[in-house]
Design a protein around this motif. Structure first.
Motif, short mmCIF file in Angstrom:
data_model
loop_
_atom_site.label_atom_id
_atom_site.label_comp_id
_atom_site.label_asym_id
_atom_site.label_seq_id
_atom_site.Cartn_x
_atom_site.Cartn_y
_atom_site.Cartn_z
N ARG A 20 99.54 12.51 -72.30
CA ARG A 20 101.09 12.68 -72.47
C ARG A 20 101.87 12.73 -71.01
O ARG A 20 103.02 12.12 -71.03
N ALA A 21 101.47 13.63 -70.13
CA ALA A 21 102.08 13.55 -68.87
C ALA A 21 102.14 12.16 -68.32
O ALA A 21 103.04 11.82 -67.53
N ALA A 22 100.84 11.52 -68.25
CA ALA A 22 100.83 10.07 -67.74
C ALA A 22 101.78 9.23 -68.36
O ALA A 22 102.49 8.08 -67.75
N SER A 23 102.15 9.42 -69.70
CA SER A 23 103.03 8.44 -70.36
C SER A 23 104.51 8.50 -69.85
O SER A 23 105.15 7.61 -70.00
N GLU A 24 104.67 9.71 -69.49
CA GLU A 24 106.05 9.91 -69.03
C GLU A 24 106.41 9.48 -67.53
O GLU A 24 107.44 8.88 -67.28
N ILE A 25 105.22 9.17 -66.67
CA ILE A 25 105.57 8.64 -65.41
C ILE A 25 105.30 6.94 -65.80
O ILE A 25 106.04 6.35 -65.03
N LEU A 26 104.51 6.56 -66.56
CA LEU A 26 104.04 4.96 -66.68
C LEU A 26 105.11 4.37 -67.92
O LEU A 26 105.07 3.02 -67.85
N PHE A 27 105.80 5.36 -68.33
CA PHE A 27 106.77 4.63 -69.48
C PHE A 27 106.08 3.85 -70.32
O PHE A 27 106.42 3.03 -70.87
N VAL A 28 104.92 4.73 -70.97
CA VAL A 28 103.94 3.85 -72.10
C VAL A 28 103.60 4.98 -72.82
O VAL A 28 103.47 6.27 -72.48
N ALA A 29 103.36 4.66 -74.22
CA ALA A 29 103.41 5.35 -75.24
C ALA A 29 101.92 6.12 -75.06
O ALA A 29 100.84 5.36 -74.52
N PRO A 30 101.73 7.44 -75.39
CA PRO A 30 100.28 8.00 -75.25
C PRO A 30 99.31 7.23 -75.96
O PRO A 30 98.39 7.10 -75.70
N SER A 31 99.71 6.67 -77.15
CA SER A 31 98.73 5.93 -78.24
C SER A 31 98.12 4.64 -77.45
O SER A 31 97.14 4.36 -77.37
N ALA A 32 99.28 4.12 -76.58
CA ALA A 32 98.63 2.82 -75.98
C ALA A 32 97.83 3.47 -74.61
O ALA A 32 96.79 2.65 -74.37
N ILE A 33 98.06 4.44 -74.06
CA ILE A 33 97.13 4.71 -72.97
C ILE A 33 95.78 5.01 -73.51
O ILE A 33 94.79 4.85 -72.99
N SER A 34 95.68 5.65 -74.68
CA SER A 34 94.63 6.41 -75.26
C SER A 34 93.82 4.95 -75.65
O SER A 34 92.46 5.06 -75.42
N ARG A 35 94.58 4.13 -76.14
CA ARG A 35 93.81 3.00 -76.68
C ARG A 35 93.14 2.18 -75.40
O ARG A 35 91.95 1.56 -75.46
N GLN A 36 93.99 1.96 -74.41
CA GLN A 36 93.12 1.51 -73.03
C GLN A 36 91.88 2.19 -72.50
O GLN A 36 91.14 1.56 -71.95
N ILE A 37 92.03 3.59 -72.64
CA ILE A 37 91.02 4.30 -72.04
C ILE A 37 89.81 3.98 -73.08
O ILE A 37 88.61 4.09 -72.62
N GLY A 38 90.12 3.95 -74.34
CA GLY A 38 88.83 3.72 -75.38
C GLY A 38 88.42 2.63 -75.04
O GLY A 38 87.16 2.27 -75.17
N LEU A 39 89.06 1.66 -74.60
CA LEU A 39 88.54 -0.05 -74.35
C LEU A 39 87.62 0.17 -73.01
O LEU A 39 86.45 -0.52 -73.04
N LEU A 40 88.11 0.89 -72.11
CA LEU A 40 87.48 1.11 -70.83
C LEU A 40 85.98 1.64 -71.42
O LEU A 40 84.81 1.53 -70.65
N GLU A 41 86.02 2.66 -72.05
CA GLU A 41 84.60 3.42 -72.63
C GLU A 41 83.88 2.46 -73.21
O GLU A 41 82.60 2.34 -73.36
N GLU A 42 84.47 1.36 -74.17
CA GLU A 42 83.59 0.65 -74.81
C GLU A 42 82.97 -0.56 -73.99
O GLU A 42 81.88 -0.90 -73.92
N THR A 43 83.62 -1.14 -72.72
CA THR A 43 83.23 -1.83 -71.86
C THR A 43 82.10 -1.27 -70.96
O THR A 43 81.11 -1.94 -70.67
N LEU A 44 82.50 0.12 -70.50
CA LEU A 44 81.21 0.45 -69.82
C LEU A 44 80.11 1.23 -70.52
O LEU A 44 79.11 1.53 -69.94
N GLY A 45 80.38 1.34 -72.06
CA GLY A 45 79.18 2.04 -72.52
C GLY A 45 79.05 3.66 -72.51
O GLY A 45 77.90 4.06 -72.80
N ALA A 46 80.18 4.09 -71.96
CA ALA A 46 79.95 5.83 -71.86
C ALA A 46 81.30 6.26 -71.85
O ALA A 46 82.29 5.65 -71.51
N PRO A 47 80.97 7.65 -72.43
CA PRO A 47 82.59 8.42 -72.44
C PRO A 47 83.09 8.76 -70.93
O PRO A 47 82.17 8.96 -70.20
N LEU A 48 84.28 8.61 -70.82
CA LEU A 48 84.92 8.88 -69.67
C LEU A 48 85.52 10.20 -69.42
O LEU A 48 85.62 10.96 -68.30
#
Length: 313
Positions: A20-48
């Motif tokens: 949530r704090a990152a979303s205020e700095i990046l001007f991006v919705a928290p859900s969009a940030i969570s989705r991108q982090i989820g895609l990273l975890e899928e790409t790397l095959g491990a929870p971050l």
């Protein structure tokens, strides 16, 4: 392939401590940030990130720690690439992330940066103003290219590019009974009100020990986390303050007071340092800035000492 956008969102979330704090700095919705982090975890095959109910700040898994180190190395290599390209272009442009304590925002840095940009007009700056311990934390986290600090720097990941000891002075207003003195001891100040740094400042403990050893219970007129306020209330005659002299004599307090050397065995000089992150490959513009800054600081050493004892007019 790791998405640069996803990596940027991940790094900012970790630095901010929450999505949530990152979303205020990046001007991006928290859900969009969570989705991108989820895609990273899928790409790397491990929870971050460790996900547990009630956790207030993000905590990295082992895989997340590895990814943060990778992100820092990518940033460092990108800076090195830009540095090499700028060298080819003849250093026509550059950017410096600089950290300074509040006491330098008036006396020295504005003038130095103006002189520097007249020589290198394509340079831009991001300047962060915090107390010295916070600046060191930002430096080792690579949010700063360099910082200027007061006090002892003991962090093992910090290299000192320049250092000098600054003696302590008492700032005395014009018309004060102590104004004409050439030197002062702590006992001379005991009967007058003092303006002192508060508990958030690293000098608080140093001053408390100094006064305790002198067996002085100070008459505290004001406590603050602002050296600018300490100096200005002293110039107005409200209280005495114990400070280091300005690096450069700007005369902005001319006629209002003077710095009188605190010649007391309990008064230890303060260490002033220019710090960089140990082992980091700094871009050419940053090293150029550091070299110019160091040269001017060395040139100012005798001048600042003379300015401190010069009577006001």
């Amino acid at each position: 392939m790791i998405s640069t956008t996803a990596l940027r969102y991940f790094v900012e979330s970790v630095r901010c401590g929450s999505i949530r704090a990152a979303s205020e700095i990046l001007f991006v919705a928290p859900s969009a940030i969570s989705r991108q982090i989820g895609l990273l975890e899928e790409t790397l095959g491990a929870p971050l990130l460790e996900r547990s109910r009630g956790r207030s700040t993000l905590k990295l898994t082992a895989a997340g720690e590895l990814l943060m180190r990778y992100a820092k190395s990518v940033d460092s290599e990108s800076r090195r690439l830009r540095s090499e390209i700028e060298a080819i272009q003849g250093l026509r442009r550059g950017h410096v992330n600089l950290g300074i304590p509040e006491s330098l925002i008036r006396d020295f840095m504005p003038g130095f940066m103006a002189r520097f940009t007249r020589r290198f007009p394509g340079f831009t700056f991001n300047v962060q103003v915090y107390n010295s311990p916070q600046l060191i934390e930002m430096l080792v986290d690579d949010r700063l290219d360099l910082c200027l600090t007061f006090g002892n720097v003991t962090h093992q990941d910090v290299t000192i590019a320049y250092q000098r000891l600054l003696p302590l002075y008492v700032y005395v207003s014009a018309g004060h009974p102590l104004h004409g003195r050439e030197t002062l001891r702590l006992s001379d100040c005991a009967e007058y009100g003092l303006a002192l740094p508060d508990a958030t400042m690293w000098t608080k403990q140093q001053y408390d020990e100094m006064l305790s050893k002198a067996k002085i219970r100070p008459k505290v007129a004001l406590e603050t986390n602002s050296y600018e306020l300490l100096r200005n209330v002293s110039a107005e005659g409200m209280a005495l303050s114990i400070l280091t002299p300005p690096l450069q004599d700007t005369q902005h307090l001319a006629g209002r007071g003077r710095y009188v050397l605190l010649k007391d065995p309990r008064a230890k000089p303060q260490r002033f340092s220019l710090c960089v992150h140990r082992g980091r490959n700094l871009p050419l513009p940053v090293t150029t800035f550091i070299n110019e800054l160091t040269a001017e600081l060395e040139q100012l050493e005798p001048e600042s000492a003379a300015a401190a004892v010069r009577p006001s007019r």
